[in-house]
Design an enzyme around this catalytic site. Structure first.
Site, PDB file in Angstrom:
ATOM      1  N   GLN A 119       0.818  -1.069  -0.056  1.00 59.29           N
ATOM      2  CA  GLN A 119      -0.069  -0.124  -0.118  1.00 59.29           C
ATOM      3  C   GLN A 119       0.904   1.158   0.163  1.00 59.29           C
ATOM      4  O   GLN A 119       1.552   1.463   1.004  1.00 59.29           O
ATOM      5  CB  GLN A 119      -1.037   0.002   1.098  1.00 59.29           C
ATOM      6  N   SER A 122       1.012   6.522   2.718  1.00 63.60           N
ATOM      7  CA  SER A 122       1.717   7.391   3.562  1.00 63.60           C
ATOM      8  C   SER A 122       2.988   8.325   2.801  1.00 63.60           C
ATOM      9  O   SER A 122       3.539   7.390   2.201  1.00 63.60           O
ATOM     10  CB  SER A 122       2.153   6.629   4.694  1.00 63.60           C
ATOM     11  N   SER A 154       4.851  -1.113   4.079  1.00 58.25           N
ATOM     12  CA  SER A 154       5.110  -2.566   4.448  1.00 58.25           C
ATOM     13  C   SER A 154       5.242  -3.379   3.368  1.00 58.25           C
ATOM     14  O   SER A 154       4.500  -3.223   2.284  1.00 58.25           O
ATOM     15  CB  SER A 154       3.881  -3.101   5.230  1.00 58.25           C
ATOM     16  N   GLU A 239      -8.981  -1.718   5.558  1.00 57.84           N
ATOM     17  CA  GLU A 239      -7.710  -1.786   6.427  1.00 57.84           C
ATOM     18  C   GLU A 239      -8.030  -1.939   8.025  1.00 57.84           C
ATOM     19  O   GLU A 239      -7.597  -2.912   8.603  1.00 57.84           O
ATOM     20  CB  GLU A 239      -6.775  -0.837   6.166  1.00 57.84           C
TER      21      GLU A 239
END
Ligand SMILES: Cc1cc2nc3c(=O)[nH]c(=O)nc-3n(C[C@H](O)[C@H](O)[C@H](O)COP(=O)(O)OP(=O)(O)OC[C@H]3O[C@@H](n4cnc5c(N)ncnc54)[C@H](O)[C@@H]3O)c2cc1C
Length: 392
Positions: A119, A122, A154, A239
Protein backbone atom coordinates in the site's frame (compact mmCIF):
# COMPACT_ATOMS: atom_id res chain seq x y z
CA UNK A 1 -27.48 -9.73 21.07
CA UNK A 2 -27.46 -13.53 20.74
CA UNK A 3 -23.82 -14.57 20.41
CA UNK A 4 -24.47 -18.26 19.78
CA UNK A 5 -23.53 -19.46 16.31
CA UNK A 6 -26.38 -20.20 13.92
CA UNK A 7 -26.44 -23.75 12.45
CA UNK A 8 -24.96 -22.30 9.20
CA UNK A 9 -22.12 -20.59 11.09
CA UNK A 10 -21.45 -23.75 13.10
CA UNK A 11 -21.27 -25.74 9.83
CA UNK A 12 -18.86 -23.15 8.37
CA UNK A 13 -16.63 -23.44 11.45
CA UNK A 14 -16.64 -27.22 11.12
CA UNK A 15 -15.73 -26.95 7.43
CA UNK A 16 -12.70 -24.70 8.17
CA UNK A 17 -11.56 -27.03 10.95
CA UNK A 18 -11.78 -30.09 8.74
CA UNK A 19 -9.92 -28.34 5.94
CA UNK A 20 -7.21 -27.18 8.35
CA UNK A 21 -6.83 -30.68 9.79
CA UNK A 22 -5.98 -31.92 6.29
CA UNK A 23 -3.97 -28.93 5.03
CA UNK A 24 -2.08 -27.36 7.91
CA UNK A 25 0.55 -30.11 7.82
CA UNK A 26 3.78 -28.82 6.32
CA UNK A 27 2.76 -25.17 6.62
CA UNK A 28 5.63 -24.40 8.94
CA UNK A 29 8.08 -22.82 6.48
CA UNK A 30 8.98 -19.13 6.67
CA UNK A 31 9.63 -16.51 4.02
CA UNK A 32 8.12 -15.04 0.90
CA UNK A 33 8.00 -18.22 -1.19
CA UNK A 34 6.34 -20.18 1.62
CA UNK A 35 3.92 -17.27 2.17
CA UNK A 36 2.83 -17.32 -1.49
CA UNK A 37 2.51 -21.11 -1.36
CA UNK A 38 0.28 -20.94 1.73
CA UNK A 39 -1.96 -18.33 0.06
CA UNK A 40 -2.24 -20.60 -3.01
CA UNK A 41 -3.29 -23.47 -0.81
CA UNK A 42 -5.85 -21.30 1.00
CA UNK A 43 -7.29 -20.23 -2.36
CA UNK A 44 -7.56 -23.83 -3.55
CA UNK A 45 -9.55 -24.62 -0.42
CA UNK A 46 -11.84 -21.63 -0.98
CA UNK A 47 -10.38 -19.67 1.98
CA UNK A 48 -8.11 -17.27 0.04
CA UNK A 49 -10.36 -14.22 0.42
CA UNK A 50 -13.64 -15.35 2.00
CA UNK A 51 -15.20 -11.86 1.97
CA UNK A 52 -14.87 -11.44 -1.81
CA UNK A 53 -17.96 -12.15 -3.91
CA UNK A 54 -18.32 -15.69 -5.24
CA UNK A 55 -17.83 -14.54 -8.86
CA UNK A 56 -14.34 -13.30 -7.96
CA UNK A 57 -13.32 -16.50 -6.16
CA UNK A 58 -14.48 -15.58 -2.64
CA UNK A 59 -17.31 -17.06 -0.61
CA UNK A 60 -19.36 -13.89 -0.23
CA UNK A 61 -18.83 -14.25 3.53
CA UNK A 62 -20.28 -11.48 5.69
CA UNK A 63 -18.14 -9.69 8.31
CA UNK A 64 -19.04 -12.14 11.07
CA UNK A 65 -18.34 -15.21 8.92
CA UNK A 66 -15.00 -13.72 7.76
CA UNK A 67 -14.09 -13.05 11.38
CA UNK A 68 -15.03 -16.61 12.31
CA UNK A 69 -12.80 -18.04 9.56
CA UNK A 70 -9.91 -15.75 10.62
CA UNK A 71 -10.29 -16.89 14.23
CA UNK A 72 -10.27 -20.57 13.25
CA UNK A 73 -7.13 -20.12 11.14
CA UNK A 74 -5.40 -18.27 13.98
CA UNK A 75 -6.52 -20.77 16.63
CA UNK A 76 -5.09 -23.64 14.57
CA UNK A 77 -1.73 -21.80 14.33
CA UNK A 78 -2.06 -21.14 10.58
CA UNK A 79 0.75 -19.04 9.04
CA UNK A 80 0.35 -15.27 8.78
CA UNK A 81 -0.49 -14.25 5.23
CA UNK A 82 1.87 -12.25 3.03
CA UNK A 83 -1.10 -11.60 0.72
CA UNK A 84 -3.14 -9.68 3.27
CA UNK A 85 -2.81 -6.21 1.68
CA UNK A 86 -3.96 -7.70 -1.65
CA UNK A 87 -6.82 -9.76 -0.28
CA UNK A 88 -7.87 -7.35 2.46
CA UNK A 89 -7.25 -3.83 1.15
CA UNK A 90 -6.37 -3.63 -2.61
CA UNK A 91 -8.62 -6.47 -3.81
CA UNK A 92 -11.83 -5.03 -2.28
CA UNK A 93 -10.92 -1.60 -3.76
CA UNK A 94 -10.55 -3.16 -7.24
CA UNK A 95 -13.83 -5.03 -6.76
CA UNK A 96 -15.61 -1.79 -5.77
CA UNK A 97 -13.95 0.67 -8.21
CA UNK A 98 -12.03 -1.28 -10.89
CA UNK A 99 -13.18 -2.07 -14.43
CA UNK A 100 -14.22 -5.61 -15.36
CA UNK A 101 -10.96 -5.97 -17.26
CA UNK A 102 -8.95 -4.90 -14.20
CA UNK A 103 -10.89 -7.33 -12.04
CA UNK A 104 -10.05 -10.16 -14.48
CA UNK A 105 -6.38 -9.08 -14.63
CA UNK A 106 -5.62 -8.39 -10.96
CA UNK A 107 -7.93 -10.43 -8.74
CA UNK A 108 -6.96 -14.05 -9.61
CA UNK A 109 -3.21 -13.57 -8.91
CA UNK A 110 -4.00 -11.77 -5.64
CA UNK A 111 -6.20 -14.65 -4.60
CA UNK A 112 -3.73 -17.43 -5.41
CA UNK A 113 -0.65 -15.66 -4.03
CA UNK A 114 1.04 -15.23 -7.44
CA UNK A 115 1.09 -11.42 -7.01
CA UNK A 116 1.71 -9.76 -3.67
CA UNK A 117 0.56 -6.18 -3.05
CA UNK A 118 1.67 -3.31 -0.85
CA UNK A 119 0.00 0.00 0.00
CA UNK A 120 1.69 3.19 -1.27
CA UNK A 121 -0.29 5.83 0.64
CA UNK A 122 1.72 7.46 3.47
CA UNK A 123 4.32 10.15 2.75
CA UNK A 124 6.75 11.99 5.04
CA UNK A 125 4.28 14.91 5.33
CA UNK A 126 1.05 13.01 4.74
CA UNK A 127 0.12 10.28 7.26
CA UNK A 128 -2.95 11.01 9.37
CA UNK A 129 -3.54 13.90 6.99
CA UNK A 130 -3.38 11.74 3.87
CA UNK A 131 -5.02 14.41 1.71
CA UNK A 132 -1.77 16.42 2.01
CA UNK A 133 0.02 13.91 -0.26
CA UNK A 134 2.37 15.37 -2.89
CA UNK A 135 3.61 12.42 -4.95
CA UNK A 136 2.54 13.27 -8.49
CA UNK A 137 1.77 11.35 -11.68
CA UNK A 138 1.97 13.00 -15.11
CA UNK A 139 0.44 11.63 -18.28
CA UNK A 140 2.99 10.68 -20.92
CA UNK A 141 2.25 8.75 -24.15
CA UNK A 142 -0.32 6.20 -22.97
CA UNK A 143 1.22 5.92 -19.51
CA UNK A 144 1.82 7.93 -16.34
CA UNK A 145 5.18 8.93 -14.89
CA UNK A 146 5.38 9.04 -11.10
CA UNK A 147 7.65 11.36 -9.09
CA UNK A 148 7.83 11.68 -5.31
CA UNK A 149 8.23 9.65 -2.16
CA UNK A 150 6.25 7.25 0.00
CA UNK A 151 7.18 6.00 3.45
CA UNK A 152 6.28 3.20 5.89
CA UNK A 153 5.42 0.93 2.96
CA UNK A 154 5.08 -2.55 4.47
CA UNK A 155 6.38 -5.42 2.28
CA UNK A 156 7.42 -3.10 -0.60
CA UNK A 157 10.43 -5.30 -1.40
CA UNK A 158 8.35 -8.48 -1.54
CA UNK A 159 5.53 -6.95 -3.60
CA UNK A 160 4.64 -7.19 -7.29
CA UNK A 161 2.11 -4.33 -7.20
CA UNK A 162 1.29 -1.41 -4.96
CA UNK A 163 -2.01 0.41 -4.58
CA UNK A 164 -0.73 3.94 -5.16
CA UNK A 165 -2.28 7.35 -4.50
CA UNK A 166 -0.75 10.20 -6.53
CA UNK A 167 -1.77 13.75 -7.40
CA UNK A 168 -2.64 13.96 -11.10
CA UNK A 169 -3.88 17.54 -11.11
CA UNK A 170 -1.01 19.81 -9.97
CA UNK A 171 -3.43 22.68 -9.30
CA UNK A 172 -5.66 20.57 -7.06
CA UNK A 173 -5.98 20.86 -3.32
CA UNK A 174 -6.59 18.24 -0.65
CA UNK A 175 -8.91 15.35 -1.67
CA UNK A 176 -9.44 16.66 -5.22
CA UNK A 177 -7.15 15.71 -8.11
CA UNK A 178 -5.82 12.50 -6.54
CA UNK A 179 -5.81 9.31 -8.64
CA UNK A 180 -5.43 5.69 -7.56
CA UNK A 181 -3.18 3.33 -9.55
CA UNK A 182 -2.24 -0.34 -9.63
CA UNK A 183 1.48 0.39 -9.60
CA UNK A 184 3.95 -2.26 -10.94
CA UNK A 185 6.84 -2.60 -8.48
CA UNK A 186 9.15 -3.96 -11.19
CA UNK A 187 10.52 -0.82 -12.90
CA UNK A 188 13.33 0.08 -15.25
CA UNK A 189 16.70 0.76 -13.58
CA UNK A 190 16.86 4.07 -11.67
CA UNK A 191 13.12 4.80 -11.73
CA UNK A 192 12.20 3.25 -8.38
CA UNK A 193 14.28 2.91 -5.26
CA UNK A 194 13.15 0.97 -2.20
CA UNK A 195 15.10 1.56 1.01
CA UNK A 196 14.29 -0.69 4.00
CA UNK A 197 13.73 1.05 7.35
CA UNK A 198 15.29 -0.79 10.29
CA UNK A 199 12.76 -0.91 13.15
CA UNK A 200 13.63 -0.99 16.83
CA UNK A 201 12.57 -4.67 16.97
CA UNK A 202 15.52 -5.40 14.67
CA UNK A 203 13.42 -6.27 11.61
CA UNK A 204 12.81 -4.17 8.50
CA UNK A 205 9.23 -4.90 7.46
CA UNK A 206 8.61 -1.43 6.07
CA UNK A 207 10.40 0.85 3.62
CA UNK A 208 10.90 4.22 2.01
CA UNK A 209 9.94 4.21 -1.68
CA UNK A 210 11.35 6.84 -4.09
CA UNK A 211 9.81 7.39 -7.55
CA UNK A 212 11.86 9.06 -10.27
CA UNK A 213 9.76 8.80 -13.43
CA UNK A 214 8.43 5.31 -12.60
CA UNK A 215 5.88 4.21 -15.19
CA UNK A 216 2.28 3.05 -14.78
CA UNK A 217 0.22 2.03 -17.84
CA UNK A 218 -2.88 4.13 -18.47
CA UNK A 219 -5.19 1.14 -18.01
CA UNK A 220 -3.90 0.70 -14.44
CA UNK A 221 -5.90 3.70 -13.16
CA UNK A 222 -8.40 2.34 -10.62
CA UNK A 223 -11.66 4.30 -10.71
CA UNK A 224 -11.78 7.77 -12.28
CA UNK A 225 -8.75 9.98 -12.97
CA UNK A 226 -9.02 12.51 -10.12
CA UNK A 227 -11.41 10.22 -8.23
CA UNK A 228 -8.78 8.42 -6.16
CA UNK A 229 -10.03 9.70 -2.83
CA UNK A 230 -13.15 7.49 -3.02
CA UNK A 231 -10.90 4.46 -3.67
CA UNK A 232 -8.67 5.49 -0.74
CA UNK A 233 -11.67 5.59 1.61
CA UNK A 234 -12.73 2.06 0.56
CA UNK A 235 -9.18 0.86 1.16
CA UNK A 236 -8.84 2.53 4.57
CA UNK A 237 -12.20 1.23 5.80
CA UNK A 238 -11.18 -2.30 4.81
CA UNK A 239 -7.76 -1.88 6.41
CA UNK A 240 -9.30 -0.91 9.73
CA UNK A 241 -11.79 -3.78 9.67
CA UNK A 242 -9.17 -6.32 8.58
CA UNK A 243 -6.60 -5.49 11.24
CA UNK A 244 -6.80 -7.71 14.33
CA UNK A 245 -8.98 -10.51 12.98
CA UNK A 246 -6.80 -13.24 14.51
CA UNK A 247 -6.06 -14.05 18.13
CA UNK A 248 -2.57 -12.56 18.38
CA UNK A 249 -1.70 -9.35 20.14
CA UNK A 250 -0.01 -7.75 17.10
CA UNK A 251 -2.98 -7.02 14.81
CA UNK A 252 -4.12 -10.63 15.15
CA UNK A 253 -0.59 -11.94 14.68
CA UNK A 254 2.23 -12.58 17.17
CA UNK A 255 1.90 -13.91 20.71
CA UNK A 256 -1.57 -14.46 22.14
CA UNK A 257 -3.13 -13.93 25.57
CA UNK A 258 -3.01 -17.74 25.98
CA UNK A 259 0.77 -17.50 25.51
CA UNK A 260 0.92 -14.90 28.30
CA UNK A 261 -1.18 -17.11 30.59
CA UNK A 262 1.18 -20.06 29.91
CA UNK A 263 4.14 -17.83 30.72
CA UNK A 264 2.42 -16.58 33.90
CA UNK A 265 1.69 -20.16 35.04
CA UNK A 266 5.42 -20.93 34.94
CA UNK A 267 6.39 -17.74 36.81
CA UNK A 268 6.21 -16.71 40.45
CA UNK A 269 3.80 -13.77 40.37
CA UNK A 270 3.32 -10.85 42.72
CA UNK A 271 -0.33 -10.10 43.67
CA UNK A 272 -0.22 -7.07 41.34
CA UNK A 273 0.98 -9.19 38.43
CA UNK A 274 -1.80 -11.74 39.05
CA UNK A 275 -4.31 -8.92 38.90
CA UNK A 276 -2.78 -7.60 35.68
CA UNK A 277 -3.09 -11.04 34.02
CA UNK A 278 -6.73 -11.33 35.16
CA UNK A 279 -7.48 -7.81 33.97
CA UNK A 280 -5.99 -8.49 30.53
CA UNK A 281 -8.17 -11.62 30.29
CA UNK A 282 -11.30 -9.59 31.16
CA UNK A 283 -10.41 -6.87 28.63
CA UNK A 284 -9.71 -9.50 25.99
CA UNK A 285 -13.21 -10.96 26.48
CA UNK A 286 -14.74 -7.47 26.34
CA UNK A 287 -12.87 -6.76 23.07
CA UNK A 288 -13.95 -10.12 21.58
CA UNK A 289 -17.61 -9.50 22.38
CA UNK A 290 -17.44 -5.85 21.29
CA UNK A 291 -15.84 -6.95 18.01
CA UNK A 292 -18.83 -9.25 17.36
CA UNK A 293 -21.18 -6.33 18.00
CA UNK A 294 -19.17 -3.96 15.79
CA UNK A 295 -19.11 -6.50 12.96
CA UNK A 296 -22.86 -6.13 12.66
CA UNK A 297 -22.78 -2.29 12.60
CA UNK A 298 -21.29 0.18 10.13
CA UNK A 299 -17.57 0.34 9.27
CA UNK A 300 -16.89 3.52 11.24
CA UNK A 301 -17.50 1.67 14.48
CA UNK A 302 -14.51 -0.60 13.71
CA UNK A 303 -12.50 2.23 15.31
CA UNK A 304 -13.88 1.14 18.71
CA UNK A 305 -12.34 -2.31 18.41
CA UNK A 306 -9.08 -1.00 16.96
CA UNK A 307 -8.69 1.52 19.80
CA UNK A 308 -9.23 -1.09 22.50
CA UNK A 309 -7.30 -3.96 20.85
CA UNK A 310 -4.19 -1.88 20.08
CA UNK A 311 -3.64 -0.76 23.68
CA UNK A 312 -4.50 -4.24 25.00
CA UNK A 313 -1.88 -5.78 22.64
CA UNK A 314 0.74 -3.42 24.01
CA UNK A 315 -0.19 -4.24 27.62
CA UNK A 316 0.03 -8.02 27.06
CA UNK A 317 3.53 -7.68 25.62
CA UNK A 318 4.62 -5.22 28.32
CA UNK A 319 3.55 -7.63 31.04
CA UNK A 320 5.27 -10.58 29.32
CA UNK A 321 8.58 -8.73 29.29
CA UNK A 322 8.05 -7.76 32.94
CA UNK A 323 7.44 -11.43 33.88
CA UNK A 324 10.51 -12.57 31.97
CA UNK A 325 12.73 -10.34 34.13
CA UNK A 326 16.32 -10.29 32.86
CA UNK A 327 15.40 -12.73 30.04
CA UNK A 328 13.06 -10.03 28.74
CA UNK A 329 16.11 -8.07 27.67
CA UNK A 330 17.19 -10.80 25.24
CA UNK A 331 15.94 -11.05 21.65
CA UNK A 332 14.78 -14.31 20.07
CA UNK A 333 18.21 -15.13 18.68
CA UNK A 334 20.07 -14.35 21.94
CA UNK A 335 18.57 -17.30 23.82
CA UNK A 336 16.93 -16.87 27.23
CA UNK A 337 13.20 -17.47 27.50
CA UNK A 338 12.25 -15.37 24.46
CA UNK A 339 9.48 -17.78 23.49
CA UNK A 340 8.53 -19.04 26.97
CA UNK A 341 4.88 -20.03 27.09
CA UNK A 342 4.58 -20.25 23.28
CA UNK A 343 4.67 -24.05 23.09
CA UNK A 344 0.96 -24.62 22.64
CA UNK A 345 -0.13 -21.49 20.89
CA UNK A 346 2.76 -20.36 18.67
CA UNK A 347 1.82 -19.72 15.06
CA UNK A 348 3.39 -21.91 12.40
CA UNK A 349 5.46 -20.54 9.48
CA UNK A 350 4.42 -17.85 7.00
CA UNK A 351 5.43 -14.25 6.57
CA UNK A 352 6.84 -12.50 8.48
CA UNK A 353 8.21 -15.29 10.69
CA UNK A 354 6.76 -15.58 14.22
CA UNK A 355 8.64 -13.54 16.81
CA UNK A 356 9.42 -13.91 20.49
CA UNK A 357 8.26 -11.75 23.42
CA UNK A 358 11.02 -9.16 23.23
CA UNK A 359 10.60 -8.38 19.53
CA UNK A 360 6.82 -8.40 19.98
CA UNK A 361 7.21 -5.91 22.86
CA UNK A 362 9.42 -3.69 20.69
CA UNK A 363 6.97 -3.83 17.76
CA UNK A 364 3.87 -3.18 19.90
CA UNK A 365 4.15 0.67 19.99
CA UNK A 366 3.43 0.54 16.22
CA UNK A 367 -0.08 -0.77 16.96
CA UNK A 368 -1.41 2.62 18.03
CA UNK A 369 0.12 4.29 14.91
CA UNK A 370 -0.40 2.01 11.89
CA UNK A 371 -3.79 1.80 10.17
CA UNK A 372 -4.73 5.19 11.69
CA UNK A 373 -3.38 6.45 15.02
CA UNK A 374 -5.26 6.29 18.32
CA UNK A 375 -5.96 10.03 18.15
CA UNK A 376 -7.37 9.70 14.63
CA UNK A 377 -9.63 6.81 15.72
CA UNK A 378 -10.90 8.99 18.59
CA UNK A 379 -11.62 11.83 16.16
CA UNK A 380 -13.57 9.44 13.91
CA UNK A 381 -15.61 8.18 16.85
CA UNK A 382 -16.23 11.67 18.21
CA UNK A 383 -17.35 13.13 14.90
CA UNK A 384 -18.93 10.30 12.92
CA UNK A 385 -20.30 7.96 15.62
CA UNK A 386 -21.08 10.33 18.52
CA UNK A 387 -21.84 13.38 16.35
CA UNK A 388 -19.75 15.76 18.49
CA UNK A 389 -18.79 19.13 16.99
CA UNK A 390 -15.43 19.47 15.20
CA UNK A 391 -12.73 21.56 16.88
CA UNK A 392 -12.61 25.14 15.63
C1 LIG B 1 3.70 -0.94 11.40
C2 LIG B 1 3.24 0.07 10.42
C3 LIG B 1 2.99 -0.30 9.12
C4 LIG B 1 2.58 0.67 8.19
N1 LIG B 1 2.38 0.26 6.90
C5 LIG B 1 2.02 1.19 5.98
C6 LIG B 1 1.85 0.80 4.61
O1 LIG B 1 2.04 -0.34 4.23
N2 LIG B 1 1.51 1.76 3.71
C7 LIG B 1 1.28 3.05 4.07
O2 LIG B 1 0.93 3.85 3.21
N3 LIG B 1 1.44 3.46 5.37
C8 LIG B 1 1.80 2.55 6.32
N4 LIG B 1 1.99 2.93 7.63
C9 LIG B 1 1.89 4.36 7.96
C10 LIG B 1 0.70 4.75 8.80
O3 LIG B 1 -0.48 4.74 8.04
C11 LIG B 1 0.99 6.13 9.39
O4 LIG B 1 2.08 5.99 10.26
C12 LIG B 1 -0.18 6.70 10.15
O5 LIG B 1 -1.23 7.01 9.27
C13 LIG B 1 0.21 7.96 10.93
O6 LIG B 1 0.84 8.89 10.10
P1 LIG B 1 2.26 9.54 10.49
O7 LIG B 1 3.17 8.44 10.89
O8 LIG B 1 2.66 10.42 9.38
O9 LIG B 1 1.98 10.40 11.80
P2 LIG B 1 1.35 11.86 11.85
O10 LIG B 1 0.11 11.88 11.03
O11 LIG B 1 2.41 12.86 11.54
O12 LIG B 1 0.94 11.97 13.38
C14 LIG B 1 1.87 12.37 14.40
C15 LIG B 1 1.09 12.48 15.70
O13 LIG B 1 0.08 13.53 15.59
C16 LIG B 1 -1.20 13.01 15.90
N5 LIG B 1 -2.23 13.62 15.06
C17 LIG B 1 -2.16 13.81 13.72
N6 LIG B 1 -3.30 14.38 13.27
C18 LIG B 1 -4.11 14.54 14.36
C19 LIG B 1 -5.42 15.09 14.53
N7 LIG B 1 -6.14 15.57 13.51
N8 LIG B 1 -5.95 15.10 15.81
C20 LIG B 1 -5.22 14.62 16.85
N9 LIG B 1 -3.97 14.10 16.74
C21 LIG B 1 -3.42 14.06 15.51
C22 LIG B 1 -1.10 11.51 15.62
O14 LIG B 1 -2.08 10.77 16.33
C23 LIG B 1 0.31 11.19 16.05
O15 LIG B 1 0.38 11.01 17.44
C24 LIG B 1 2.40 2.01 8.58
C25 LIG B 1 2.63 2.37 9.91
C26 LIG B 1 3.06 1.42 10.83
C27 LIG B 1 3.31 1.84 12.24
Amino acid sequence: MDLRLTPEQEALRQEVREWLARNLVDASKHGTVAGREWQRRLAEGGWGAPAWPVEHGGRGAGPFESHLIGQELAQAGAPGSIAVIGTGWAGPAIIAHGSEEQQRRFLPPILNGAEIWCQLFSEPDAGSDLAALRTRAERSAGAWRVHGQKIWTSYARESDYGILLARTDPESKRQQGITCFAFPMQQAEGRLEIRPIRQMDGRATFNEVFFDGAEVPDDHVIGEVGGGWAVAITTLMNERTNLSTGLGTLWGDGPTLADLVSLARGTELTPMQRQKVANLHIVSEAIRLTAYRMLSTNGTAASVTKLAADRWGQQVNELAVELLGMDGLLTDDQGGRARAGFAEHGRQGGFPPPIGWQRAFLFAPALTIGGGTTEVQKNILAQRVLGLPRER
